[in-house]
Design a protein around this motif. Structure first.
Motif, short mmCIF file in Angstrom:
data_model
loop_
_atom_site.label_atom_id
_atom_site.label_comp_id
_atom_site.label_asym_id
_atom_site.label_seq_id
_atom_site.Cartn_x
_atom_site.Cartn_y
_atom_site.Cartn_z
N LEU A 72 35.59 41.32 37.91
CA LEU A 72 36.09 42.60 37.41
C LEU A 72 35.74 42.72 35.94
CD1 LEU A 72 39.64 42.61 39.06
CD2 LEU A 72 37.57 43.78 39.86
N THR A 73 35.19 43.87 35.57
CA THR A 73 34.80 44.12 34.18
C THR A 73 35.52 45.35 33.67
OG1 THR A 73 32.61 43.16 34.55
CG2 THR A 73 32.88 44.57 32.62
N LEU A 74 36.22 45.17 32.56
CA LEU A 74 36.90 46.28 31.90
C LEU A 74 36.44 46.28 30.44
CD1 LEU A 74 38.98 48.58 31.94
CD2 LEU A 74 40.74 46.88 31.37
N GLY A 75 35.65 47.29 30.10
CA GLY A 75 35.08 47.33 28.76
C GLY A 75 34.11 46.18 28.58
N SER A 76 34.40 45.31 27.61
CA SER A 76 33.53 44.16 27.34
C SER A 76 34.11 42.87 27.90
CB SER A 76 33.32 44.01 25.83
OG SER A 76 34.57 43.82 25.16
#
Length: 231
Positions: free
Chosen positions: A149-153
């Motif tokens: 999971l990627t949120l922003g950086s």
């Protein structure tokens, strides 16, 4: 002294030429009437090894395998074949706003099939084009699909979920060339297309997770390798 050296040189050249002629005759024997012997005959048993590339499962992938064939006639050779395709990549990604998710894993695949070579013989030729068709099973190993999971950086990965092994029925068809250096040794070039009846568990699970619909995909295989003939 000079004459002696010339004689030695002449004998060496003659011996080298004789050796080359002998090796050429050994590698490419000729019949008594000056015609090439038939490279394939009824009753021949052929064993082959091959390596090559597959395409359409994810990208170009190396593969290797072996086959055995029997000559019902000079033109008809039923065969059994097995090949191994390691590290097939399965991946999917989805995003919503600034949040994205991806699943990615590698699986090994084994192909076992049988069929028929139809050899298009030409008189006095060691080059044998042929058509091939067969049916068999494709087995994909079990494995894991980690989820990231990627949120922003920021990216965090978890164990994801396990994928069971799966086995599919598939048909294959194509053609190739066999070039025989001797009656016992040849080289095979072959191109085949495979049509499975469905998708493996890894592909199906990824499609379900991403909400996509998938169907059975055609994939391709190119192989090259030596063949050995016995009677």
């Amino acid at each position: 002294m000079l004459d002696r050296r010339r004689k030695i040189g002449r004998h060496c050249c003659e011996g080298g030429a004789a050796s080359i002629v002998f090796l050429a005759l050994w590698a490419c024997p000729i019949s008594a009437v000056g015609q090439s012997l038939p490279p394939t005959r009824k009753g021949n048993i052929e064993v082959g090894l091959f390596a090559g590339e597959s395409y359409g499962l994810d990208r170009f992938r190396p593969m290797a395998g072996a086959n055995v064939a029997y000559g019902l006639s000079p033109r008809l050779f039923p065969f059994l074949e097995a090949s191994y395709l390691p590290g097939i990549l399965r991946e999917a990604a989805a995003s919503s706003g600034s949040l994205s998710a991806s699943e990615r894993g590698k699986f090994d695949m084994t192909d076992v099939n049988g069929g028929l070579h139809i050899r298009l013989l030409r008189p006095e030729s060691r080059l044998v084009p042929y058509l091939v068709g067969g049916v068999g099973l494709i087995h994909e190993s079990p494995g894991n699909l980690p989820v990231c999971l990627t949120l922003g950086s920021t990216t965090e990965c978890g164990p994801g979920f396990s994928v069971p092994a799966s086995t599919l029925f598939a048909v294959n068809f194509g053609g190739g060339l066999r070039f025989f250096f001797t009656e016992r040794l040849g080289l095979r070039l072959e191109f085949k297309a495979y049509q499975p009846t469905g998708e493996t568990a890894g592909v199906s699970d990824l499609a379900s997770a991403s909400g996509e619909k998938v169907g059975a995909r055609l994939f391709y295989r190119f192989a090259i390798g030596p063949v050995f003939q016995f009677r």
